[in-house]
Enzyme design. Structure first.
Site, PDB file in Angstrom:
ATOM      1  N   GLY A 161      13.591  -8.548   9.444  1.00 39.69           N
ATOM      2  CA  GLY A 161      12.699  -7.681   8.664  1.00 39.69           C
ATOM      3  C   GLY A 161      13.209  -7.367   7.272  1.00 39.69           C
ATOM      4  O   GLY A 161      12.481  -6.821   6.451  1.00 39.69           O
TER       5      GLY A 161
ATOM      6  N   SER B 259       6.615   5.027   0.848  1.00 38.01           N
ATOM      7  CA  SER B 259       7.847   4.239   0.807  1.00 38.01           C
ATOM      8  C   SER B 259       7.570   2.869   0.215  1.00 38.01           C
ATOM      9  O   SER B 259       6.479   2.314   0.375  1.00 38.01           O
ATOM     10  CB  SER B 259       8.364   4.062   2.236  1.00 38.01           C
TER      11      SER B 259
ATOM     12  N   THR C 138       8.445   0.412   1.429  1.00 32.90           N
ATOM     13  CA  THR C 138       8.207  -0.453   2.585  1.00 32.90           C
ATOM     14  C   THR C 138       6.760  -0.956   2.619  1.00 32.90           C
ATOM     15  O   THR C 138       6.489  -2.026   3.168  1.00 32.90           O
ATOM     16  CB  THR C 138       8.567   0.296   3.889  1.00 32.90           C
TER      17      THR C 138
ATOM     18  N   PHE D  31      12.062   4.360  -3.261  1.00 36.62           N
ATOM     19  CA  PHE D  31      12.889   3.180  -3.009  1.00 36.62           C
ATOM     20  C   PHE D  31      14.028   3.630  -2.073  1.00 36.62           C
ATOM     21  O   PHE D  31      13.737   4.112  -1.002  1.00 36.62           O
ATOM     22  CB  PHE D  31      13.244   2.495  -4.331  1.00 36.62           C
TER      23      PHE D  31
ATOM     24  N   ASN E   5      14.233  16.088  13.961  1.00 37.52           N
ATOM     25  CA  ASN E   5      15.306  15.284  13.372  1.00 37.52           C
ATOM     26  C   ASN E   5      15.984  16.069  12.245  1.00 37.52           C
ATOM     27  O   ASN E   5      16.359  15.506  11.212  1.00 37.52           O
ATOM     28  CB  ASN E   5      14.705  13.966  12.843  1.00 37.52           C
TER      29      ASN E   5
ATOM     30  N   LYS F 259       2.952   4.461   7.006  1.00 41.15           N
ATOM     31  CA  LYS F 259       2.925   4.865   5.589  1.00 41.15           C
ATOM     32  C   LYS F 259       1.727   4.203   4.891  1.00 41.15           C
ATOM     33  O   LYS F 259       1.017   4.840   4.107  1.00 41.15           O
ATOM     34  CB  LYS F 259       4.228   4.464   4.884  1.00 41.15           C
TER      35      LYS F 259
ATOM     36  N   ASN G  98       9.508  20.949  12.794  1.00 36.92           N
ATOM     37  CA  ASN G  98       9.681  21.099  14.249  1.00 36.92           C
ATOM     38  C   ASN G  98      11.114  20.753  14.666  1.00 36.92           C
ATOM     39  O   ASN G  98      11.414  20.749  15.857  1.00 36.92           O
ATOM     40  CB  ASN G  98       8.675  20.231  15.026  1.00 36.92           C
TER      41      ASN G  98
ATOM     42  N   TYR H 133       6.648   1.709  11.517  1.00 37.65           N
ATOM     43  CA  TYR H 133       6.923   2.818  10.582  1.00 37.65           C
ATOM     44  C   TYR H 133       6.249   2.538   9.234  1.00 37.65           C
ATOM     45  O   TYR H 133       5.551   3.388   8.677  1.00 37.65           O
ATOM     46  CB  TYR H 133       8.445   2.985  10.400  1.00 37.65           C
TER      47      TYR H 133
ATOM     48  N   ARG I 211      18.848  -3.747  -3.545  1.00 37.40           N
ATOM     49  CA  ARG I 211      17.907  -2.632  -3.416  1.00 37.40           C
ATOM     50  C   ARG I 211      18.002  -1.722  -4.636  1.00 37.40           C
ATOM     51  O   ARG I 211      18.999  -1.723  -5.352  1.00 37.40           O
ATOM     52  CB  ARG I 211      18.240  -1.786  -2.163  1.00 37.40           C
TER      53      ARG I 211
ATOM     54  N   LYS J 267      10.839   8.279  11.000  1.00 37.44           N
ATOM     55  CA  LYS J 267      11.175   7.348   9.918  1.00 37.44           C
ATOM     56  C   LYS J 267      12.168   6.243  10.266  1.00 37.44           C
ATOM     57  O   LYS J 267      12.632   5.535   9.385  1.00 37.44           O
ATOM     58  CB  LYS J 267      11.701   8.144   8.730  1.00 37.44           C
TER      59      LYS J 267
END
Ligand code: UD1
Length: 338
Positions: free
Chosen positions: A294, A124, A126, A178, A35, A153, A32, A149, A231, A84
């Site tokens: 976070g 993710s 996350t 990741f 983004n 997920k 759509n 978010y 990370r 996201k």
């Protein structure tokens, strides 16, 4: 296989699309453009020399989805579509839950109605929340996410698990990404975030391009070798290839599998900055800033399940990631708008 990519004009989807086409699959895109933009898919067509049918539609629009499944013989779906941005999800939770859950439910209902039961989902790391230990394995208990978010997920993973339990003909692969960075080596496709980037690498490339004046390093007092966050950065082309392997796996198996896509190696923020500077010969001014709420100290994958089940492992180095990220940004200073 004929593979439908929801959110197919996005960063990870366009790289995956190229790898699917290279592996001999056909791709169909629905997006759509909330983004993303049509130019990204046009460039995939240019790079591959193949045509990719594109539908401009929202995945939560059942009539539009029915039409796509009627007009194409779809064998499998990769579900990338979703909002996201972590910070935005904290400010607009209902929009995130509504969008990410609605699209998934409508997609699965449409698939079931048309007898399509193979699905690869963009999950993710996350969902692991704040980890007790690293590396992260798929069978570790997920204690809870730190933002809406992440919860979307997490919830979608549960929904898809239930779908597989109820109907043993379904085959679902939940890919826990990741930190995807880098770009296709051509420099024609890459990450094009709207506004000021939230994530580290697009922020660095915009500092390098002179669009932003310095990088804030969010915390240098973590319990990590240099005090900055660690990370598992993975080249987006490796990630794309992981999706091709996941589609092949879904075609041969049923049930629901969770699979990490990472390298298994953790790098700190300063490792990334220094490697970027060395590989590209550009200085990145940095300032130490407070920790970002976070954030966790360290997060990296145990990627052995992907190797065992999919025969996949990452091959690109951190140098490749830094070089390709800058190549894309320098060739497209304003992203796809140039
Ligand atoms: C974040 C999201 C994750 C999402 C992923 C998408 C959280 C908690 N996690 O991961 O859910 O899937 O993006 O790629 O938000 N950093 C800086 N300065 C910056 C930006 C980042 O120092 O301007 C540091 C962060 O503190 C972190 C590292 O760089 O240590 C990576 O950050 P980022 O790229 O935002 O990814 P994650 O936070 O790991």
């Amino acid at each position: 296989m004929n593979i439908l990519l929801t959110g197919g004009a996005g960063y990870i989807a366009t790289h995956t699309c190229l790898e699917l086409l290279a592996a001999g699959h056909e791709a169909i895109v629905v997006d759509n453009y909330v983004n993303s933009c049509p130019e990204a898919v046009r460039r995939v067509e240019e790079l591959s020399g193949r045509s990719v049918p594109v539908y401009e539609a929202d995945v939560s629009d059942r009539a539009a989805m029915d039409r796509i499944f009627e007009e194409n013989r779809i064998d499998a779906v990769i579900h990338f579509a979703g909002l996201k941005a972590v910070g935005e999800s904290v400010r607009q939770p209902l929009r995130y839950y509504r969008n990410n859950l609605d699209t998934t439910l409508t997609l699965c209902e449409t698939m079931a109605a048309h007898g399509v039961k193979r699905l690869v989902f963009s999950s993710s790391a996350t969902v692991y929340g704040v980890p007790d230990e690293v590396p992260l394995r798929e069978d570790m208990f997920c204690k809870g996410c730190t933002n809406p978010y992440g919860w979307t997920k997490y919830m979608i993973e549960k929904i898809l698990g239930s779908v597989c339990e109820a109907d043993p003909e379904w085959s679902v692969v939940l890919l826990r990404y990741f930190n995807p960075i880098g770009a296709h080596e051509s420099g024609r496709i890459g990450e094009d975030p709207a506004g000021i980037p939230n994530n580290l690498m697009p922020f660095i490339t915009q500092v390098a391009a002179g669009r932003l004046d310095h990088l804030n390093v969010f915390g240098n007092d973590y319990d990590t070798p240099d005090g900055t966050g660690v990370r598992d950065y993975i080249h987006v082309v490796d990630l794309g290839r992981g999706h091709v392997c996941a589609c092949d796996y879904a075609a041969k198996h049923t049930g629901c599998e969770i699979i990490n896509l990472g390298t298994g190696v953790g790098y700190s923020v300063l490792d990334i900055v220094r490697t970027f500077e060395r590989v590209n010969g550009i200085r990145i001014p940095c300032e130490i800033a407070p920790r970002r709420p976070g954030d966790v100290a360290a997060c990296y994958a145990d990627p052995s399940k992907a190797k065992r089940l999919l025969g996949w492992e990452a091959t690109h180095t951190l140098e490749d990631m830094c070089r390709d990220a800058w190549h894309w940004q320098s060739m497209n200073p304003m992203g796809y708008r140039t």
